[in-house]
Motif scaffolding. Structure first.
Motif, PDB file in Angstrom:
ATOM      1  N   ASP A  77      -9.086  56.467   3.822  1.00 13.80           N
ATOM      2  CA  ASP A  77      -8.940  56.536   5.270  1.00 13.80           C
ATOM      3  C   ASP A  77      -9.876  55.501   5.884  1.00 13.80           C
ATOM      4  N   PRO A  78      -9.363  54.324   6.185  1.00 15.19           N
ATOM      5  CA  PRO A  78     -10.238  53.255   6.673  1.00 15.19           C
ATOM      6  C   PRO A  78     -10.854  53.551   8.038  1.00 15.19           C
ATOM      7  N   ASP A  79     -10.254  54.422   8.812  1.00 12.26           N
ATOM      8  CA  ASP A  79     -10.771  54.710  10.142  1.00 12.26           C
ATOM      9  C   ASP A  79     -11.742  55.888  10.163  1.00 12.26           C
ATOM     10  N   ALA A  80     -11.991  56.503   9.056  1.00 10.21           N
ATOM     11  CA  ALA A  80     -12.816  57.708   9.028  1.00 10.21           C
ATOM     12  C   ALA A  80     -14.226  57.448   9.541  1.00 10.21           C
ATOM     13  N   ALA A  81     -14.832  56.343   9.143  1.00 12.13           N
ATOM     14  CA  ALA A  81     -16.208  56.059   9.573  1.00 12.13           C
ATOM     15  C   ALA A  81     -16.272  55.861  11.084  1.00 12.13           C
ATOM     16  N   ALA A  82     -15.299  55.140  11.649  1.00 17.47           N
ATOM     17  CA  ALA A  82     -15.290  54.908  13.094  1.00 17.47           C
ATOM     18  C   ALA A  82     -15.062  56.211  13.856  1.00 17.47           C
ATOM     19  N   GLU A  83     -14.171  57.037  13.347  1.00 16.53           N
ATOM     20  CA  GLU A  83     -13.906  58.310  14.010  1.00 16.53           C
ATOM     21  C   GLU A  83     -15.126  59.230  13.951  1.00 16.53           C
ATOM     22  N   ASP A  84     -15.808  59.239  12.811  1.00 22.96           N
ATOM     23  CA  ASP A  84     -17.011  60.059  12.688  1.00 22.96           C
ATOM     24  C   ASP A  84     -18.114  59.562  13.624  1.00 22.96           C
ATOM     25  N   ALA A  85     -18.228  58.252  13.781  1.00 27.57           N
ATOM     26  CA  ALA A  85     -19.245  57.696  14.671  1.00 27.57           C
ATOM     27  C   ALA A  85     -18.992  58.111  16.112  1.00 27.57           C
ATOM     28  N   VAL A  86     -17.734  58.120  16.522  1.00 17.68           N
ATOM     29  CA  VAL A  86     -17.400  58.535  17.882  1.00 17.68           C
ATOM     30  C   VAL A  86     -17.652  60.028  18.058  1.00 17.68           C
ATOM     31  N   ASP A  87     -17.298  60.817  17.070  1.00 17.30           N
ATOM     32  CA  ASP A  87     -17.505  62.267  17.155  1.00 17.30           C
ATOM     33  C   ASP A  87     -18.987  62.626  17.186  1.00 17.30           C
ATOM     34  N   ASN A  88     -19.798  61.891  16.463  1.00 15.58           N
ATOM     35  CA  ASN A  88     -21.225  62.212  16.365  1.00 15.58           C
ATOM     36  C   ASN A  88     -22.077  61.531  17.432  1.00 15.58           C
ATOM     37  N   ALA A  89     -21.472  60.719  18.285  1.00 18.62           N
ATOM     38  CA  ALA A  89     -22.239  60.035  19.331  1.00 18.62           C
ATOM     39  C   ALA A  89     -22.734  61.055  20.345  1.00 18.62           C
ATOM     40  N   PRO A  90     -23.932  60.836  20.889  1.00 20.67           N
ATOM     41  CA  PRO A  90     -24.449  61.781  21.881  1.00 20.67           C
ATOM     42  C   PRO A  90     -23.604  61.722  23.146  1.00 20.67           C
ATOM     43  N   GLU A  91     -23.496  62.854  23.794  1.00 20.55           N
ATOM     44  CA  GLU A  91     -22.717  62.950  25.037  1.00 20.55           C
ATOM     45  C   GLU A  91     -23.379  62.105  26.118  1.00 20.55           C
ATOM     46  N   ASN A  92     -22.590  61.516  26.968  1.00 26.93           N
ATOM     47  CA  ASN A  92     -23.103  60.736  28.089  1.00 26.93           C
ATOM     48  C   ASN A  92     -23.594  61.723  29.151  1.00 26.93           C
TER      49      ASN A  92
END
Length: 88
Positions: free
Chosen positions: A69-84
């Motif tokens: 899953d080449p997009d897994a790392a990018a998706e995890d980074a977005v999910d784990n980013a702190p809320e604005n």
């Protein structure tokens, strides 16, 4: 050729030959299909054990490989980013 394609072609060939012979014997098409299915299953189960085992090993090897899953790392980074904090 992969083992599951070989095994599938053998089973389809057995079904086709059995179905053709039963239809030539003037048996109803649905009885012919049912009997040909049973014949193909039993003959392949008894006489094509090595092909069936190769299919099982191929499926097990595919199951052991991790899914790519080449997009897994990018998706995890977005999910784990702190809320604005500006969003309320």
């Amino acid at each position: 050729m992969s083992p599951w394609i070989q095994y599938s072609l053998v089973r389809l060939g057995l079904f086709g030959v059995s179905f053709g012979l039963l239809m030539a014997a003037a048996i109803d098409w649905w009885w012919s299909a049912l009997i040909a299915s049973v014949i193909a299953m039993t003959v392949s189960y008894i006489f094509f054990t090595s092909l069936r085992d190769a299919v099982a090993l191929d499926l097990a090897a595919r199951r052991e490989r991790p899914a790519a899953d080449p997009d897994a790392a990018a998706e995890d980074a977005v999910d784990n980013a702190p809320e604005n904090s500006s969003q309320s």
